[in-house]
Structures are given as structure tokens and as C-alpha cells.
Design a protein around this motif. Sequence first.
Motif, short mmCIF file in Angstrom:
data_model
loop_
_atom_site.label_atom_id
_atom_site.label_comp_id
_atom_site.label_asym_id
_atom_site.label_seq_id
_atom_site.Cartn_x
_atom_site.Cartn_y
_atom_site.Cartn_z
N PRO A 35 40.44 46.28 49.78
CA PRO A 35 40.74 45.06 50.53
C PRO A 35 41.04 43.86 49.64
CG PRO A 35 38.43 45.67 50.78
CD PRO A 35 39.12 46.82 50.15
N LEU A 36 40.34 43.72 48.52
CA LEU A 36 40.63 42.61 47.61
C LEU A 36 42.01 42.76 46.98
CD1 LEU A 36 37.21 42.02 45.80
CD2 LEU A 36 38.34 40.53 47.45
N THR A 37 42.39 43.98 46.66
CA THR A 37 43.72 44.22 46.11
C THR A 37 44.80 43.81 47.12
OG1 THR A 37 42.91 46.06 44.77
CG2 THR A 37 45.28 45.99 45.18
N ALA A 38 44.59 44.17 48.38
CA ALA A 38 45.54 43.79 49.42
C ALA A 38 45.62 42.27 49.56
CB ALA A 38 45.15 44.43 50.75
N ALA A 39 44.47 41.61 49.48
CA ALA A 39 44.45 40.14 49.62
C ALA A 39 45.11 39.44 48.45
CB ALA A 39 43.00 39.67 49.75
N LEU A 40 45.12 40.11 47.28
CA LEU A 40 45.71 39.50 46.08
C LEU A 40 47.15 39.92 45.85
CD1 LEU A 40 42.64 39.85 43.68
CD2 LEU A 40 43.52 37.75 44.72
N GLY A 41 47.77 40.54 46.83
CA GLY A 41 49.19 40.86 46.71
C GLY A 41 49.51 42.34 46.74
N GLY A 42 48.51 43.20 46.65
CA GLY A 42 48.75 44.63 46.80
C GLY A 42 49.03 45.39 45.53
N TRP A 98 48.19 47.40 42.24
CA TRP A 98 47.03 48.11 41.70
C TRP A 98 46.59 47.52 40.37
CZ3 TRP A 98 47.47 50.38 36.92
CH2 TRP A 98 48.75 50.68 36.45
N ARG A 99 47.55 46.94 39.64
CA ARG A 99 47.20 46.33 38.35
C ARG A 99 46.26 45.14 38.56
NH1 ARG A 99 50.63 48.40 34.32
NH2 ARG A 99 52.45 49.48 35.15
N THR A 100 46.56 44.33 39.53
CA THR A 100 45.69 43.19 39.85
C THR A 100 44.34 43.67 40.36
OG1 THR A 100 47.62 41.86 40.43
CG2 THR A 100 45.48 41.08 41.20
N GLY A 101 44.37 44.71 41.19
CA GLY A 101 43.13 45.23 41.74
C GLY A 101 42.18 45.76 40.69
N LEU A 102 42.73 46.36 39.62
CA LEU A 102 41.88 46.85 38.54
C LEU A 102 41.43 45.72 37.61
CD1 LEU A 102 43.66 50.19 37.49
CD2 LEU A 102 41.69 49.88 39.00
N MET A 103 42.32 44.76 37.36
CA MET A 103 42.02 43.72 36.39
C MET A 103 40.97 42.73 36.90
SD MET A 103 44.68 41.27 34.31
CE MET A 103 45.30 40.52 35.82
N MET A 104 40.85 42.55 38.21
CA MET A 104 39.96 41.51 38.73
C MET A 104 38.50 41.77 38.37
SD MET A 104 39.94 42.37 42.80
CE MET A 104 39.44 43.99 43.41
N TRP A 105 38.14 43.03 38.10
CA TRP A 105 36.74 43.32 37.76
C TRP A 105 36.39 42.88 36.35
CZ3 TRP A 105 33.71 44.01 41.64
CH2 TRP A 105 34.23 44.54 42.83
N ALA A 106 37.41 42.52 35.56
CA ALA A 106 37.12 41.96 34.23
C ALA A 106 36.40 40.63 34.34
CB ALA A 106 38.42 41.80 33.44
N ALA A 107 36.59 39.90 35.44
CA ALA A 107 35.94 38.61 35.60
C ALA A 107 34.42 38.75 35.60
CB ALA A 107 36.43 37.93 36.89
N LEU A 108 33.93 39.78 36.28
CA LEU A 108 32.49 40.01 36.32
C LEU A 108 31.94 40.33 34.93
CD1 LEU A 108 29.99 40.29 38.17
CD2 LEU A 108 30.58 42.72 38.44
N ALA A 109 32.70 41.11 34.16
CA ALA A 109 32.28 41.44 32.79
C ALA A 109 32.30 40.21 31.89
CB ALA A 109 33.17 42.54 32.22
N LEU A 110 33.28 39.34 32.07
CA LEU A 110 33.36 38.11 31.26
C LEU A 110 32.16 37.20 31.52
CD1 LEU A 110 37.18 37.31 31.49
CD2 LEU A 110 35.90 37.98 29.43
N VAL A 111 31.72 37.12 32.77
CA VAL A 111 30.52 36.33 33.09
C VAL A 111 29.32 36.89 32.34
CG1 VAL A 111 28.93 35.67 34.92
CG2 VAL A 111 31.38 35.60 35.33
N ALA A 112 29.21 38.22 32.30
CA ALA A 112 28.10 38.84 31.57
C ALA A 112 28.16 38.53 30.09
CB ALA A 112 28.12 40.35 31.80
N VAL A 113 29.35 38.56 29.50
CA VAL A 113 29.50 38.24 28.07
C VAL A 113 29.02 36.82 27.79
CG1 VAL A 113 31.14 37.93 26.18
CG2 VAL A 113 31.39 39.88 27.73
#
Length: 433
Positions: free
Chosen positions: A179-186, A188-203
Motif C-alpha cells: 500500500p505504501l508503494t502504491a501511495a508513493l507512485g507504484g 517497486w524501486r521506491t517501495g524498496l528504498m523507503m525502508w532505508a529511512a528507518l535504518a538511517l534513524v537507527a544509525v
Amino acid sequence: MSDEEANTLTRPAADRATVPAPPTTAQPAWLGPLLIVGIVLAALNLRPAITSLGALFEETRTGLGMSGTVAGLITSVPALCFAVFGVTAPRLSRRFGPVAVVCAGMAAVAAGLLIRPFAGGAAGFLAASALSLAGIALTNVLLPVIVKRYFPDRVGTMTGLYSMALAAGTSLAAAATVPLTAALGGSWRTGLMMWAALALVAVLLWLPIARAARRADRAQAAAAGSGEGAAVRTDAGPRVVRSRTAWALACYFGLQATGAYITMGWLPQIFRDAGVSASTAGVLLAVTMVMGVPLAFVIPGLAGRMRNQGAIAVTLGVFGLTGYLGLSFAPAAGAWAWALLLGVSNCAFPLVITMIGLRAKSPAGVVRLSAFAQSTGYLISIPGPLVIGTLYQHSGGWDLPLALMAGLLVPQIALGVLAGRDRTIEDECGMRD
């Protein structure tokens, strides 16, 4: 009675006497609370790299032009990377300290997630995925070490906390990626990359933790007059290959991981072949995974209060056996019940992680035991999903695969009883404090 008091009182007298106190010299007051938040954030990042790809796997395969063979290879990469890179954790921890290595692991996770959506082919995508998985492997091994070192009287509670966070991250990525991928334009590259944000917060959170932990280690080493880095040495640990408990833990870890990967990979297909709709089958898998969120907190806390955790291993195994039996005889009629039962059975993961922390007396022992049990266990788990797929293809049904899945629970239960006995690897290896 508090969790800490209960955990301390139920430990054997010799073990209570040898549990090391957390480092106190020059340790800032904020480090402990921030570590708790950091551990939760790190655990949240231990599965989205995998489950987000599973949710968008068909789109990714098409976008990169992957062959069926390459696609099959990618599905086997996580367990292989966990085994290979997990072995390096003790050496890296000895050189840099476990906190610094977890910080670097989170950075590797973030970098891999940022890079792989821009890969032009399967090889680049696989390499970037391996970078993220390497960071996950190191963190997998070292989080129990950090818990043992900084929270020695709250092993069960802290293990439950990060196991719950791990289960939540797994479920969140599986449920929200599409659903987030669909909301961000559909894409798959965006859908996979968005989870990097959570990892950056952890760093960002682990950077000050790593600096503070390093300064505290140096100050403690200087105060003890033993030279820089003595407080974080982990090469004095026992030789775990000589311990029967270590082997029992490793094999138990491998069999529970086998069951988990088989469930995640094949449970929806089992339900669909029984006449359940594709959407309902997906929801049933989500139910199975969500069961791990509350139980991942309850089980480690309970295990930490017990002298012997074998009874928990038996109970979880019986739930799994009942679930597989139900899938064999009434897969559609009792679908929700079987999904719930298998979800409970899959909570063997937080149990074995807790036992790793309880079966060693010191952080040095935990780091070696954690690396050995997880690396060996993940190697054991690699063939499972492939064997089940082969049996399904050649037998034309699920009777034989389900019989094998249930059969694997029998040695898993036996190994859980052996691993749950009230003893430590240091005692088995003849180590003296």
C-alpha cells in the motif's frame, strides 16, 4: 517482585555469582535508557529488507529481468548471509566492541537499502542486498551480547523487548510495503528504498551510543589498570564447539528457522490449494506473523524466570504439531485456527535467543555462543524451503511436505529440552572464573 528480582532469584547460586555487572565506570546516565531505544530500533530493522522484497518480488523480478534460477537464488541468500557474516561477529566485536559493530551494521543495512533500488541488473541488486544482510547478520549475533553486558539481570525482559520489535518490523514491512508503494507512485524501486529511512534513524541513534560506550570502556580499562580495550575483550570465552548445550542450541535454532522460513514461504500456497482465496491466504499468513509480536515479549520474560526452559520448547512444538495435523486433514475449514497455532509455534525464535543469553555466564561466552548457534543454525535452515518445494512439485500435493514439516518438530522438541537445561557452556567446557 520485579522482573529483575525474579530473574536473579531463579538463577542458580553459582550462576548468579558469576553474572557480570554492567559497566559503570565513566558511563553516562543517559546511556542505559538510550541503549534500550537503540536496541528496539535495531531490532525493527532486522527483517524489512527481506519481507519488503517478498511483498514486491514479482515486480522486482520483472523489472530486473531475473530468470527463475536467479530468483530462487535470491530467496536463499538471507539465510546464507546470516550464516557467513554471523561468523565474523566475534572477531569484529573483539576488535571494535559490540556496540560499535552494531552501529556499523545499521549503517550497512541503510546503505544496502539505498543502493539496491538503483541496481541495473540482478548482480548489482544481489550485491546491495548482501550488504544489508551482512549488517543484519552482525546485529543478529551481537544484540544478545549487548543485552547480556548492559542488562545482565534483565536478559529475559530485554530479549522479549527486542524480539517483539523484530516481529513488529517483520509484520509491518510485509503488510505496509504494497500500500505504501502504491501511495508513493507504484514503483517497486521506491517501495524498496523507503525502508532505508528507518535504518538511517537507527544509525543516527547508535552513533552517540557507540561513542559513549567506547569512552566508558576506555575509562574502565584505565581504572582497572589493564590497558585499553580490556573491558570489551571477547577472546577469553570458551570453545563452544566442545559444549553439548551449544550444539543443542545451534541445531534447535536451525530447525526453528527452517520451520519459520517454510511457513513464510509456503503457508499461503497451502491455503490457496485448499480453496482459500489469495487475499484471505495473505491475511492468514499475516495472522501467523503477528502472533509473534505479543508472544515475543511474553516468552523471553517467562523463560528468564525459569531454571529450565525445556517445558516452553515442548509446548511450542506441540502447538506446531497440532497446526500441521490440522493443515493435513482440514486446511480450509480450520484455517484460522491452524494459522494461530503455527504463529505460536514460530515463537521458538525469541525462546532460543533468550536461551543463548542464559546458557553463558559472561559477554565473552555469549558472543561466541550467539555467533556459533546462529551461524550454524542458519546453515541448517537453508535446504528446508527448497526440499519442501521439491516434494510439493513431485508429489502433487501437501501430504508428504506436511508430514516432513511435522516430523522436523520432533527433533526440534528434543533439542529444545536439551538446550533448556540449567547449565552453562563455561561449565561444560571446564572453564573457571
